[in-house]
Design a protein around this motif. Structure first.
Motif, PDB file in Angstrom:
ATOM      1  N   ARG A  77     -52.702 -22.087  31.377  1.00  0.00           N
ATOM      2  CA  ARG A  77     -52.142 -22.196  30.037  1.00  0.00           C
ATOM      3  C   ARG A  77     -51.805 -23.654  29.763  1.00  0.00           C
ATOM      4  O   ARG A  77     -51.113 -24.301  30.546  1.00  0.00           O
ATOM      5  CB  ARG A  77     -50.880 -21.340  29.945  1.00  0.00           C
ATOM      6  N   VAL A  79     -49.814 -26.000  27.104  1.00  0.00           N
ATOM      7  CA  VAL A  79     -48.818 -25.923  26.032  1.00  0.00           C
ATOM      8  C   VAL A  79     -48.349 -27.337  25.704  1.00  0.00           C
ATOM      9  O   VAL A  79     -47.881 -28.061  26.574  1.00  0.00           O
ATOM     10  CB  VAL A  79     -47.600 -25.059  26.450  1.00  0.00           C
ATOM     11  N   HIS A  83     -43.344 -22.574  23.882  1.00  0.00           N
ATOM     12  CA  HIS A  83     -43.801 -21.212  24.149  1.00  0.00           C
ATOM     13  C   HIS A  83     -42.675 -20.501  24.885  1.00  0.00           C
ATOM     14  O   HIS A  83     -42.307 -20.877  25.995  1.00  0.00           O
ATOM     15  CB  HIS A  83     -45.077 -21.212  25.002  1.00  0.00           C
ATOM     16  N   THR A 101     -58.408 -25.595  26.767  1.00  0.00           N
ATOM     17  CA  THR A 101     -58.657 -24.889  28.026  1.00  0.00           C
ATOM     18  C   THR A 101     -60.160 -24.780  28.265  1.00  0.00           C
ATOM     19  O   THR A 101     -60.961 -24.830  27.333  1.00  0.00           O
ATOM     20  CB  THR A 101     -58.075 -23.458  28.009  1.00  0.00           C
ATOM     21  N   GLY A 105     -58.546 -19.711  29.530  1.00  0.00           N
ATOM     22  CA  GLY A 105     -57.086 -19.791  29.526  1.00  0.00           C
ATOM     23  C   GLY A 105     -56.499 -19.806  28.119  1.00  0.00           C
ATOM     24  O   GLY A 105     -57.210 -19.631  27.129  1.00  0.00           O
ATOM     25  N   ASP A 106     -55.204 -20.005  28.009  1.00  0.00           N
ATOM     26  CA  ASP A 106     -54.503 -20.073  26.723  1.00  0.00           C
ATOM     27  C   ASP A 106     -54.173 -21.519  26.391  1.00  0.00           C
ATOM     28  O   ASP A 106     -53.743 -22.283  27.256  1.00  0.00           O
ATOM     29  CB  ASP A 106     -53.190 -19.282  26.775  1.00  0.00           C
ATOM     30  N   LYS A 114     -43.115 -15.436  23.236  1.00  0.00           N
ATOM     31  CA  LYS A 114     -43.614 -14.577  24.324  1.00  0.00           C
ATOM     32  C   LYS A 114     -43.721 -13.161  23.844  1.00  0.00           C
ATOM     33  O   LYS A 114     -42.983 -12.680  23.073  1.00  0.00           O
ATOM     34  CB  LYS A 114     -42.661 -14.631  25.520  1.00  0.00           C
TER      35      LYS A 114
END
Length: 114
Positions: A77, A79, A83, A101, A105-106, A114
């Motif tokens: 992930r 970010v 998040h 990514t 992935g994120d 979340k």
């Protein structure tokens, strides 16, 4: 313990102490009873006035600004903002970097709960 609670507790202790002192030393006449009542009320008013003027808990929340780039590989992930679950205050996200990514992935650039 917050500052407001400390002021409130100190005020209660001072009022109780003054009440005890006045009861022991000046309880003979009705005019002295009036002195006791007015002194206790005045002291309580000052303490409560200070308590009310103090600011409450800070609810600024989360602020994210000017973040860099993030890159994740595989199932990771990336970010570059925020998040998470919503905080007690507000969430401010400004000028976040690029998130990318490779491999499924994120990528989050900004705000995501979340």
């Amino acid at each position: 313990m917050t500052t407001k609670r400390v002021v409130l507790v100190v005020t209660c202790v001072v009022v109780a102490a003054l009440g005890w002192v006045f009861a022991i030393t000046q309880w003979e006449t009705a005019s002295r009873i009036a002195t006791v009542v007015s002194a206790l009320a005045g002291m309580a008013a000052v303490g409560i006035g200070i308590w009310a003027a103090l600011p409450g808990p800070d609810r600024a929340g989360v602020v994210v600004r000017d973040t860099g780039a993030a890159q994740a590989e595989g199932a990771g992930r990336a970010v570059t903002g925020y998040h998470g679950s919503g905080p007690a205050g507000s969430v401010t996200v400004e000028r976040t970097g690029d998130a990318g990514t490779t491999g499924g992935g994120d990528a989050i650039s900004g705000y995501s709960e979340k």
